[in-house]
Design a protein around this motif. Structure first.
Motif, PDB file in Angstrom:
ATOM      1  N   GLY A  12       0.786  -1.230   0.000  1.00  0.00           N
ATOM      2  CA  GLY A  12       0.000   0.000   0.000  1.00  0.00           C
ATOM      3  C   GLY A  12       0.813   1.272   0.000  1.00  0.00           C
ATOM      4  N   LYS A  13       2.140   1.179  -0.165  1.00  0.00           N
ATOM      5  CA  LYS A  13       3.007   2.354  -0.057  1.00  0.00           C
ATOM      6  C   LYS A  13       2.738   3.374  -1.164  1.00  0.00           C
ATOM      7  CE  LYS A  13       7.886   3.652   0.462  1.00  0.00           C
ATOM      8  NZ  LYS A  13       7.889   4.683  -0.601  1.00  0.00           N
ATOM      9  N   ARG A  14       2.427   2.904  -2.373  1.00  0.00           N
ATOM     10  CA  ARG A  14       2.197   3.846  -3.474  1.00  0.00           C
ATOM     11  C   ARG A  14       1.039   4.793  -3.157  1.00  0.00           C
ATOM     12  NH1 ARG A  14       2.408   0.226  -9.032  1.00  0.00           N
ATOM     13  NH2 ARG A  14       4.316  -0.963  -8.595  1.00  0.00           N
ATOM     14  N   ALA A  15      -0.060   4.241  -2.669  1.00  0.00           N
ATOM     15  CA  ALA A  15      -1.216   5.076  -2.339  1.00  0.00           C
ATOM     16  C   ALA A  15      -0.916   5.974  -1.140  1.00  0.00           C
ATOM     17  CB  ALA A  15      -2.437   4.204  -2.062  1.00  0.00           C
ATOM     18  N   ARG A  16      -0.252   5.430  -0.110  1.00  0.00           N
ATOM     19  CA  ARG A  16       0.069   6.246   1.066  1.00  0.00           C
ATOM     20  C   ARG A  16       0.963   7.418   0.704  1.00  0.00           C
ATOM     21  NH1 ARG A  16       1.058   1.225   3.497  1.00  0.00           N
ATOM     22  NH2 ARG A  16       3.303   1.651   3.464  1.00  0.00           N
ATOM     23  N   PHE A 169      -1.593   0.533 -12.189  1.00  0.00           N
ATOM     24  CA  PHE A 169      -2.400   0.614 -10.978  1.00  0.00           C
ATOM     25  C   PHE A 169      -1.853  -0.347  -9.921  1.00  0.00           C
ATOM     26  CE2 PHE A 169      -4.376  -3.000 -13.040  1.00  0.00           C
ATOM     27  CZ  PHE A 169      -4.719  -3.834 -11.991  1.00  0.00           C
ATOM     28  N   SER A 170      -2.295  -0.125  -8.685  1.00  0.00           N
ATOM     29  CA  SER A 170      -1.930  -0.990  -7.567  1.00  0.00           C
ATOM     30  C   SER A 170      -3.094  -1.014  -6.585  1.00  0.00           C
ATOM     31  CB  SER A 170      -0.658  -0.484  -6.878  1.00  0.00           C
ATOM     32  OG  SER A 170      -0.348  -1.267  -5.744  1.00  0.00           O
ATOM     33  N   ALA A 171      -3.438  -2.214  -6.102  1.00  0.00           N
ATOM     34  CA  ALA A 171      -4.540  -2.364  -5.149  1.00  0.00           C
ATOM     35  C   ALA A 171      -4.087  -3.243  -3.997  1.00  0.00           C
ATOM     36  CB  ALA A 171      -5.769  -2.968  -5.831  1.00  0.00           C
ATOM     37  N   THR A 172      -4.480  -2.898  -2.781  1.00  0.00           N
ATOM     38  CA  THR A 172      -4.106  -3.682  -1.604  1.00  0.00           C
ATOM     39  C   THR A 172      -5.307  -3.822  -0.674  1.00  0.00           C
ATOM     40  OG1 THR A 172      -3.394  -1.746  -0.300  1.00  0.00           O
ATOM     41  CG2 THR A 172      -1.750  -2.797  -1.709  1.00  0.00           C
TER      42      THR A 172
END
Length: 277
Positions: A12-16, A169-172
């Motif tokens: 989740g680092k990308r979104a944070r 994209f990235s999802a966690t």
């Protein structure tokens, strides 16, 4: 490992980073002097309300060894020695603070094409133990982390999560806070000239059914200026404007408005200046 999973701490680092990184509502100054010989110096100052704190750190690199020493305004000295690529894909780090003789800590990281394992132990008579692991690939991984306090014989943390990463994209999804909260995050990179990026984070507390929601964006205003915005369900709206006014030097302006604050100023402002000769 290039094709292996990232360490669990990066779930989740990308979104944070898009939602929270570099948002600063105080006055901050950073001056860095990199050195081609392997020694770099960094001075940091932070003025918060009427108080000023700062530190000076030096980073020395030689081969696979890195030594980081930091001295702050309270005369505390922290040191970290890191050995990279030890015994094929292992990293070992030893850190300690002076004058706190119980602050020693040993960290070991192992990266494999299908796994990433991190462990740490305090170097004192009653150590805390921490272990995290992620298995899978760079596209999809599942993992968890635990922390154990040997003094009280109790777990300090235990979390688990799954991450799905693609170039755009990235999802966690994580079970966090000792199983008390369910957290989901998503970030999407839009194929546009201004590099528009959108991120969202949702947290659901299982015991009280309370929900928290935050959404944010990032985009280029011009090749040297990035504008970020953030909105949350608690009535707070924030923006950040970061400009590279010279190579490797940044000036960042942050502001936040709290629509629910009745007393005092509902707005906060911050300025950060980072200089590299």
């Amino acid at each position: 490992m290039a094709n292996g999973p990232a360490p669990f701490s990066e779930t989740g680092k990308r979104a944070r980073d898009l939602l929270y990184k570099d948002y600063n509502f105080d006055h901050k100054f950073i001056f860095s002097v990199p050195n081609s010989t392997g020694l770099g110096l960094t001075a940091t100052g932070l003025k918060k309300d009427q108080f000023f704190v700062g530190d000076i750190s030096g980073l020395y690199k030689s081969g696979n060894v890195a030594v980081d020493v930091k001295v702050d305004t309270h005369n505390n000295v922290s040191t970290k020695v890191t050995l990279n690529d030890v015994f094929h894909s292992k990293k070992v780090a030893l850190s300690f603070n002076i004058p706190d003789h119980k602050s020693g800590k040993l960290d070991v990281q192992y990266l494999h094409p299908h796994a990433a394992i991190d462990s740490s132990i305090d170097l004192n008579p009653a150590p805390r133990l921490e272990l995290s692991a992620a298995i899978g690939s760079k596209d999809i991984s599942i993992g968890g982390e635990v922390g154990f306090n040997t003094t009280s014989a109790s777990f300090t943390k235990y979390n688990a999560g799954i991450a799905f990463n693609k170039p755009d994209f990235s999802a966690t999804l994580m079970l966090a806070d000792k199983g008390e909260a369910l957290k989901a995050s998503y970030i999407h990179y839009v194929d546009r000239p201004d590099e528009l990026t959108v991120a969202a984070e949702l947290a659901h507390k299982l015991s009280s059914s309370e929900n928290r929601f935050t959404i944010g964006t990032s985009q280029l205003i011009d090749p040297k200026t990035v504008l970020k915005t953030r909105f949350s369900d608690d009535g707070k709206a924030a923006f950040q404007c970061q400009r590279a006014w010279r190579p490797n030097s940044l000036i960042t302006l942050s502001a936040e408005y709290n629509s629910t604050k009745i007393f005092g100023s509902p707005a906060k402002f911050g300025l950060a200046l980072s200089l590299k000769p």
